[in-house]
Design an enzyme around this catalytic site. Structure first.
Site, PDB file in Angstrom:
ATOM      1  N   ASN A   9       3.832 -17.335  60.394  1.00 15.57           N
ATOM      2  CA  ASN A   9       4.579 -16.342  61.179  1.00 15.57           C
ATOM      3  C   ASN A   9       5.538 -17.145  62.054  1.00 15.57           C
ATOM      4  O   ASN A   9       5.122 -17.734  63.051  1.00 15.57           O
ATOM      5  CB  ASN A   9       3.598 -15.515  62.025  1.00 15.57           C
ATOM      6  N   LYS A  11       7.780 -16.119  63.939  1.00 14.60           N
ATOM      7  CA  LYS A  11       8.135 -15.418  65.190  1.00 14.60           C
ATOM      8  C   LYS A  11       9.646 -15.501  65.402  1.00 14.60           C
ATOM      9  O   LYS A  11      10.401 -15.451  64.436  1.00 14.60           O
ATOM     10  CB  LYS A  11       7.325 -15.982  66.367  1.00 14.60           C
ATOM     11  N   HIS A  96       1.198  -7.152  65.415  1.00 12.64           N
ATOM     12  CA  HIS A  96       1.008  -8.416  66.126  1.00 12.64           C
ATOM     13  C   HIS A  96       0.873  -8.136  67.621  1.00 12.64           C
ATOM     14  O   HIS A  96       1.556  -7.269  68.165  1.00 12.64           O
ATOM     15  CB  HIS A  96       2.172  -9.379  65.861  1.00 12.64           C
ATOM     16  N   GLU A  98       1.968  -9.613  70.117  1.00 14.70           N
ATOM     17  CA  GLU A  98       3.231  -9.744  70.874  1.00 14.70           C
ATOM     18  C   GLU A  98       4.035  -8.455  70.796  1.00 14.70           C
ATOM     19  O   GLU A  98       4.716  -8.077  71.757  1.00 14.70           O
ATOM     20  CB  GLU A  98       4.027 -10.950  70.343  1.00 14.70           C
ATOM     21  N   GLU A 168      -6.637 -11.952  65.348  1.00 12.14           N
ATOM     22  CA  GLU A 168      -5.980 -12.919  66.217  1.00 12.14           C
ATOM     23  C   GLU A 168      -6.362 -12.639  67.670  1.00 12.14           C
ATOM     24  O   GLU A 168      -5.786 -11.753  68.307  1.00 12.14           O
ATOM     25  CB  GLU A 168      -4.453 -12.793  66.090  1.00 12.14           C
ATOM     26  N   GLY A 174      -1.055 -19.445  70.643  1.00 11.16           N
ATOM     27  CA  GLY A 174      -0.108 -20.351  71.301  1.00 11.16           C
ATOM     28  C   GLY A 174      -0.672 -21.056  72.525  1.00 11.16           C
ATOM     29  O   GLY A 174       0.064 -21.633  73.305  1.00 11.16           O
ATOM     30  N   SER A 214      -3.825 -20.632  67.310  1.00 10.60           N
ATOM     31  CA  SER A 214      -3.935 -22.095  67.423  1.00 10.60           C
ATOM     32  C   SER A 214      -4.657 -22.720  66.224  1.00 10.60           C
ATOM     33  O   SER A 214      -5.394 -23.695  66.383  1.00 10.60           O
ATOM     34  CB  SER A 214      -4.598 -22.494  68.745  1.00 10.60           C
TER      35      SER A 214
HETATM   36  P1  13P Z   1      -0.190 -19.867  67.054  1.00 13.06           P
HETATM   37  O1  13P Z   1      -0.643 -20.410  65.717  1.00 13.06           O
HETATM   38  O2  13P Z   1       1.090 -20.476  67.529  1.00 13.06           O
HETATM   39  O3  13P Z   1      -1.289 -19.860  68.054  1.00 13.06           O
HETATM   40  O4  13P Z   1       0.182 -18.322  66.781  1.00 13.06           O
HETATM   41  C1  13P Z   1      -0.706 -17.526  66.077  1.00 13.06           C
HETATM   42  C2  13P Z   1      -0.037 -16.245  65.758  1.00 13.06           C
HETATM   43  O5  13P Z   1       0.274 -15.460  66.631  1.00 13.06           O
HETATM   44  C3  13P Z   1       0.266 -15.967  64.346  1.00 13.06           C
HETATM   45  O6  13P Z   1       0.669 -14.659  64.154  1.00 13.06           O
END
Ligand code: 13P
Length: 251
Positions: A9, A11, A96, A98, A168, A174, A214
């Site tokens: 992803n 982002k 997601h 976010e 997640e 992150g 992560s």
């Molecule tokens: P990270 O791998 O950067 O922690 O992000 C995970 C994520 O949100 C994947 O959709």
């Protein structure tokens, strides 16, 4: 048997040229050595058509990171599931954290998006997961159950069997804090039990449940060794071809 998947992803990272360079590098890395899992990259909308064309003869599949909750019309700035499909992408990340957090995506909005993705032949990668406070209060099971019931358990069995789930935990995204493989296994098994209750054992056994948060080369193998963890949804570590390849190599 369910598929193992490693999905990236991106982002809101990489301009078009950078995205094309990354997809090209990954294609080359995976051409010489066939991966033991399905590999997907989730890119911003503007990359989709170019990257899907670039990867059409490779093992790598392409996903959008979102789609609109409306089919078409006067919704300035939105991108419909039909438009995503027309680029050659085959998956669509939905729900997601976010998007739930920063763009106010509710259970109801996500229900519409999921139905539209499926109606247009896209396979949703549907994300669920609890906040830090919810985990600390021991409410993680309750939270993921409500997220599933609110947006995807309305689907028919046939529709649901096209959905990939991604657990997640928001506190792991992150942050460098990963769920331990036991924490991931425990909640993945619980999620699978909910699917079994709703759709039966066979569909539950065939549903791919990814872990995200992560996940990186150094912990992927341990996470993926758990029976209910069928791969990963990768943010940061999907932005460099070698880092992403290391995670794919965990299978
Ligand atoms: P990270 O791998 O950067 O922690 O992000 C995970 C994520 O949100 C994947 O959709």
């Amino acid at each position: 048997m369910r598929k193992n998947i490693v999905a990236g992803n991106w982002k809101m990272n990489k301009n078009l040229q950078e995205g094309v360079a990354l997809a090209t590098e990954l294609k080359e890395l995976l051409a010489s050595e066939k991966p033991n899992c399905e590999v997907i990259i989730g890119t911003p909308f503007i990359h989709l058509a170019t990257v899907a064309e670039l990867l059409k003869d490779s093992v790598i599949k392409v996903s959008a990171e979102n789609c609109a909750d409306k089919a078409s019309g006067a919704y300035t700035g939105e991108v419909s599931a039909e438009m995503v499909k027309s680029t050659g992408a085959t998956y669509c990340i939905l729900g997601h954290s976010e998007r739930r957090m920063y763009y106010g995506e509710t259970y109801e909005i996500l229900k519409e998006k999921t139905l539209l993705a499926l109606a247009n032949g896209l396979k949703p990668i549907f994300c669920i997961g609890e906040l830090k406070e919810e985990r600390e209060a021991g409410k993680q099971n309750e939270v993921v159950k409500a997220q599933l019931e609110g947006s995807v358990f309305n689907l028919s069995a046939e529709e649901f069997s096209k959905v990939v789930l991604a657990y997640e935990p928001v506190w792991a995204i992150g942050t460098g804090l990963t769920a331990t493989s036991d924490q991931a296994e425990e909640i993945h098994a619980y999620i699978r039990s909910l699917i079994a209750e709703k759709y039966g054992e066979e569909i539950a056994e065939n549903t791919t449940i990814l872990y995200g948060g992560s996940c990186k080369g150094s912990n992927a193998k341990e996470l993926f060794s758990k029976p209910n963890v069928d791969g990963g949804l990768i943010g940061g570590a999907s932005l460099k071809a070698n880092d992403f390849k290391e995670i794919i190599d965990a299978f």
